[in-house]
Write a protein that holds these residues in place. Structure first.
Motif, mmCIF file in Angstrom:
data_model
loop_
_atom_site.group_PDB
_atom_site.id
_atom_site.type_symbol
_atom_site.label_atom_id
_atom_site.label_comp_id
_atom_site.label_asym_id
_atom_site.label_seq_id
_atom_site.Cartn_x
_atom_site.Cartn_y
_atom_site.Cartn_z
ATOM 1 N N TRP A 6 37.128 24.709 38.877
ATOM 2 C CA TRP A 6 37.024 24.759 37.410
ATOM 3 C C TRP A 6 37.719 25.985 36.819
ATOM 4 C CZ3 TRP A 6 33.449 22.289 40.348
ATOM 5 C CH2 TRP A 6 32.969 21.054 39.897
ATOM 6 N N ASP A 7 38.104 26.923 37.681
ATOM 7 C CA ASP A 7 38.742 28.151 37.228
ATOM 8 C C ASP A 7 37.781 28.989 36.399
ATOM 9 O OD1 ASP A 7 40.797 29.961 37.209
ATOM 10 O OD2 ASP A 7 41.855 29.067 35.524
ATOM 11 N N TYR A 8 36.476 28.908 36.697
ATOM 12 C CA TYR A 8 35.478 29.710 35.997
ATOM 13 C C TYR A 8 35.097 30.891 36.883
ATOM 14 C CZ TYR A 8 34.607 25.457 33.237
ATOM 15 O OH TYR A 8 34.726 24.354 32.437
ATOM 16 N N GLN A 9 35.350 32.097 36.420
ATOM 17 C CA GLN A 9 34.987 33.267 37.204
ATOM 18 C C GLN A 9 33.653 33.856 36.771
ATOM 19 O OE1 GLN A 9 38.696 35.485 36.563
ATOM 20 N NE2 GLN A 9 39.129 35.258 38.725
ATOM 21 N N TYR A 10 33.344 33.739 35.482
ATOM 22 C CA TYR A 10 32.134 34.387 34.990
ATOM 23 C C TYR A 10 31.260 33.483 34.132
ATOM 24 C CZ TYR A 10 35.063 38.352 36.230
ATOM 25 O OH TYR A 10 35.870 39.219 36.901
ATOM 26 N N PHE A 11 31.803 32.365 33.679
ATOM 27 C CA PHE A 11 31.114 31.596 32.638
ATOM 28 C C PHE A 11 30.582 30.251 33.123
ATOM 29 C CE2 PHE A 11 34.343 34.273 30.612
ATOM 30 C CZ PHE A 11 33.536 35.017 29.770
ATOM 31 N N GLY A 12 30.672 29.974 34.401
ATOM 32 C CA GLY A 12 30.318 28.646 34.878
ATOM 33 C C GLY A 12 28.834 28.449 35.096
ATOM 34 N N ASP A 13 28.408 27.204 34.984
ATOM 35 C CA ASP A 13 27.039 26.814 35.266
ATOM 36 C C ASP A 13 27.034 26.142 36.629
ATOM 37 O OD1 ASP A 13 24.550 25.645 35.442
ATOM 38 O OD2 ASP A 13 24.479 25.063 33.334
ATOM 39 N N GLU A 14 26.293 26.706 37.587
ATOM 40 C CA GLU A 14 26.301 26.182 38.950
ATOM 41 C C GLU A 14 25.823 24.737 39.015
ATOM 42 O OE1 GLU A 14 24.192 28.769 41.566
ATOM 43 O OE2 GLU A 14 25.456 30.507 41.132
ATOM 44 N N ARG A 15 25.034 24.313 38.042
ATOM 45 C CA ARG A 15 24.552 22.926 38.047
ATOM 46 C C ARG A 15 25.689 21.932 37.822
ATOM 47 N NH1 ARG A 15 19.959 23.912 33.678
ATOM 48 N NH2 ARG A 15 21.768 25.035 32.834
ATOM 49 N N THR A 16 26.780 22.408 37.226
ATOM 50 C CA THR A 16 27.958 21.548 37.088
ATOM 51 C C THR A 16 28.464 21.134 38.462
ATOM 52 O OG1 THR A 16 28.600 22.578 35.000
ATOM 53 C CG2 THR A 16 30.331 21.447 36.229
ATOM 54 N N VAL A 17 28.500 22.076 39.393
ATOM 55 C CA VAL A 17 28.932 21.775 40.763
ATOM 56 C C VAL A 17 27.992 20.772 41.404
ATOM 57 C CG1 VAL A 17 29.356 22.727 43.065
ATOM 58 C CG2 VAL A 17 30.004 24.043 41.042
ATOM 59 N N ASP A 18 26.690 21.011 41.300
ATOM 60 C CA ASP A 18 25.706 20.118 41.924
ATOM 61 C C ASP A 18 25.816 18.693 41.388
ATOM 62 O OD1 ASP A 18 24.732 22.273 43.373
ATOM 63 O OD2 ASP A 18 23.172 22.730 41.914
ATOM 64 N N ALA A 19 26.003 18.571 40.075
ATOM 65 C CA ALA A 19 26.099 17.238 39.474
ATOM 66 C C ALA A 19 27.356 16.508 39.953
ATOM 67 C CB ALA A 19 26.100 17.348 37.951
ATOM 68 N N HIS A 20 28.480 17.220 40.054
ATOM 69 C CA HIS A 20 29.709 16.597 40.549
ATOM 70 C C HIS A 20 29.592 16.231 42.027
ATOM 71 C CE1 HIS A 20 31.718 17.816 36.817
ATOM 72 N NE2 HIS A 20 32.710 17.031 37.187
ATOM 73 N N ILE A 21 28.970 17.085 42.801
ATOM 74 C CA ILE A 21 28.756 16.790 44.231
ATOM 75 C C ILE A 21 27.917 15.520 44.381
ATOM 76 C CG2 ILE A 21 27.510 17.532 46.298
ATOM 77 C CD1 ILE A 21 30.092 18.962 46.180
ATOM 78 N N LYS A 22 26.890 15.374 43.565
ATOM 79 C CA LYS A 22 26.026 14.201 43.648
ATOM 80 C C LYS A 22 26.808 12.926 43.387
ATOM 81 C CE LYS A 22 21.692 12.272 41.871
ATOM 82 N NZ LYS A 22 20.477 12.536 41.036
ATOM 83 N N LYS A 23 27.653 12.929 42.340
ATOM 84 C CA LYS A 23 28.451 11.740 42.033
ATOM 85 C C LYS A 23 29.511 11.493 43.100
ATOM 86 C CE LYS A 23 28.219 9.334 39.442
ATOM 87 N NZ LYS A 23 27.414 8.079 39.499
ATOM 88 N N LEU A 24 30.124 12.553 43.604
ATOM 89 C CA LEU A 24 31.138 12.416 44.651
ATOM 90 C C LEU A 24 30.525 11.814 45.910
ATOM 91 C CD1 LEU A 24 33.968 12.901 45.778
ATOM 92 C CD2 LEU A 24 33.313 15.288 46.202
ATOM 93 N N ARG A 25 29.354 12.261 46.279
ATOM 94 C CA ARG A 25 28.681 11.712 47.458
ATOM 95 C C ARG A 25 28.390 10.225 47.299
ATOM 96 N NH1 ARG A 25 24.415 16.677 48.628
ATOM 97 N NH2 ARG A 25 25.592 17.635 50.357
ATOM 98 N N GLN A 26 27.964 9.829 46.122
ATOM 99 C CA GLN A 26 27.670 8.408 45.888
ATOM 100 C C GLN A 26 28.907 7.550 46.109
ATOM 101 O OE1 GLN A 26 26.048 8.356 41.931
ATOM 102 N NE2 GLN A 26 24.041 9.146 42.560
ATOM 103 N N LYS A 27 30.065 8.029 45.691
ATOM 104 C CA LYS A 27 31.300 7.266 45.851
ATOM 105 C C LYS A 27 31.767 7.260 47.301
ATOM 106 C CE LYS A 27 32.598 8.045 41.056
ATOM 107 N NZ LYS A 27 33.533 8.654 40.079
ATOM 108 N N ILE A 28 31.562 8.366 48.013
ATOM 109 C CA ILE A 28 31.922 8.426 49.432
ATOM 110 C C ILE A 28 31.060 7.463 50.240
ATOM 111 C CG2 ILE A 28 31.844 9.892 51.495
ATOM 112 C CD1 ILE A 28 32.683 12.240 49.674
ATOM 113 N N GLU A 29 29.771 7.418 49.925
ATOM 114 C CA GLU A 29 28.845 6.584 50.690
ATOM 115 C C GLU A 29 29.123 5.094 50.541
ATOM 116 O OE1 GLU A 29 25.112 7.976 49.293
ATOM 117 O OE2 GLU A 29 25.062 9.706 50.642
ATOM 118 N N LYS A 30 29.910 4.716 49.548
ATOM 119 C CA LYS A 30 30.270 3.304 49.391
ATOM 120 C C LYS A 30 31.260 2.845 50.459
ATOM 121 C CE LYS A 30 29.506 3.066 44.391
ATOM 122 N NZ LYS A 30 30.143 2.837 43.057
ATOM 123 N N VAL A 31 31.960 3.797 51.095
ATOM 124 C CA VAL A 31 32.986 3.422 52.081
ATOM 125 C C VAL A 31 32.697 3.938 53.481
ATOM 126 C CG1 VAL A 31 34.756 3.293 50.312
ATOM 127 C CG2 VAL A 31 34.444 5.428 51.559
#
Length: 247
Positions: free
Chosen positions: A199-224
Motif C-alpha cells: 500500500w506504500d503506507y509507512q506511517y498512516f496505515g491501518d493493519e486491519r486493512t491487511v487482515d481483511a485483504h488476506i481473508k479475501k485472498l485466502r477465500q479465492k485461493i481455497e477455491k482452486v
C-alpha cells in the motif's frame, strides 16, 4: 489528480476541500449515493480516485461501490465510515474497495492514504501498458516472473495459478499482496511491512486493512487448491506451498 469525494456530511467535505485545494487536486463532491453514481457515470475513465462514505442517503456506500465496480474495475476506492467492524471492512473490500478509513480521521492521514493508493494505481497502469505492448497470444514459461513448484504468477497478464488452476477475480491489491508474499516464499512479513510494500503506507496505515485483504485472498485461493498463505502468530503472514503435494 481528479478525485470524487462522496460524503453526506458537508462540514467534512468543506474541511477536506481545503486540503484538496492545497494539493492542487481537482476535487468534486457528491452528498448522496444517487448523486455519486450519476457523477461517476458521466465520465468513468476520468476519475483518479474515489473516497466513499458508507452511510449515505439514497444508496448506501456498499451499493455505490458495487455500481462503480460495474463500470470500472480499477479506479481506486477508499471507504470512509464510522463503522468499525471487521464484517463491514470485508464486505467493503469484497465489493471492490481498495482501502478502509475509519471516522473520525485526520485529514493529513487521508491525504497520505490517497497519495499512496494513487501511486500504486499508476504503477499498475504502467505494468498493464507494458504488457499490452509485449504480450503474445500465448504465455511462455519465461513470462512467469514468480514461480515455485506448485504456483506461478505473471505480472504481464496479472494472472496467478495454483496447481495449474487460475486463481480468479483477484483485485489489483489482492494480486499485489499475493505477488509480494510469493516472490519471497517462506519469508515472514509483518502487517507493517505489507502496508509499506503493497500500500506504500509507512506511517498512516491501518493493519486491519491487511487482515481483511488476506481473508479475501485466502477465500479465492481455497477455491482452486490448498491454502498457501500462512499465519505466523504474533508476527504476520508468509507464502508457503512446500506441503501442497501432501494435501
Amino acid at each position: 489528480m481528479k478525485i470524487l469525494m462522496v460524503e453526506d456530511n458537508k462540514s467534512v467535505s468543506e474541511m477536506m476541500s481545503m486540503f484538496f485545494q492545497k494539493e492542487a487536486w481537482d476535487a468534486h463532491f457528491a452528498y448522496d449515493g444517487v448523486e455519486a453514481v450519476t457523477a461517476f457515470s458521466t465520465d468513468p475513465e476520468s476519475w483518479d480516485i474515489i473516497t466513499l462514505d458508507l452511510n449515505l442517503p439514497g444508496l448506501d456506500g456498499m451499493q455505490v461501490a458495487q455500481k462503480i465496480r460495474e463500470r470500472s474495475k480499477t479506479v481506486p476506492i477508499i471507504m470512509l465510515t464510522a463503522r468499525d467492524s471487521e464484517s463491514d471492512q470485508v464486505l467493503g473490500l469484497e465489493l471492490g474497495a481498495d482501502d478502509y478509513v475509519t471516522k473520525p480521521f485526520s485529514p493529513i492521514t487521508l491525504i497520505a492514504r490517497i497519495k499512496a493508493l494513487h501511486r500504486r494505481a499508476e504503477l499498475v497502469d504502467e505494468q498493464v501498458e507494458a504488457a499490452e505492448e509485449s504480450l503474445q497470444q500465448t504465455t511462455d514459461q519465461s513470462d512467469y516472473d514468480v514461480q515455485t513448484t506448485h504456483f506461478k504468477l505473471s505480472s504481464k497478464t496479472r494472472e496467478a495459478y495454483l496447481l495449474d488452476q487460475p486463481i480468479l477475480e483477484l483485485t489489483p491489491k489482492e494480486f499485489d499482496l499475493l505477488k509480494t508474499l510469493a516472490k519471497n516464499a517462506r519469508q515472514v512479513f509483518s502487517r507493517e511491512q505489507l502496508l509499506e510494500l503493497v500500500w506504500d503506507y509507512q506511517y498512516f496505515g491501518d493493519e486491519r486493512t491487511v487482515d481483511a485483504h488476506i481473508k479475501k485472498l485466502r477465500q479465492k485461493i481455497e477455491k482452486v487448491g490448498p491454502q498457501v498463505i500462512q499465519t505466523v502468530w504474533g508476527v504476520g503472514y508468509k507464502f508457503d506451498d512446500s506441503d501442497v503435494a501432501a494435501k
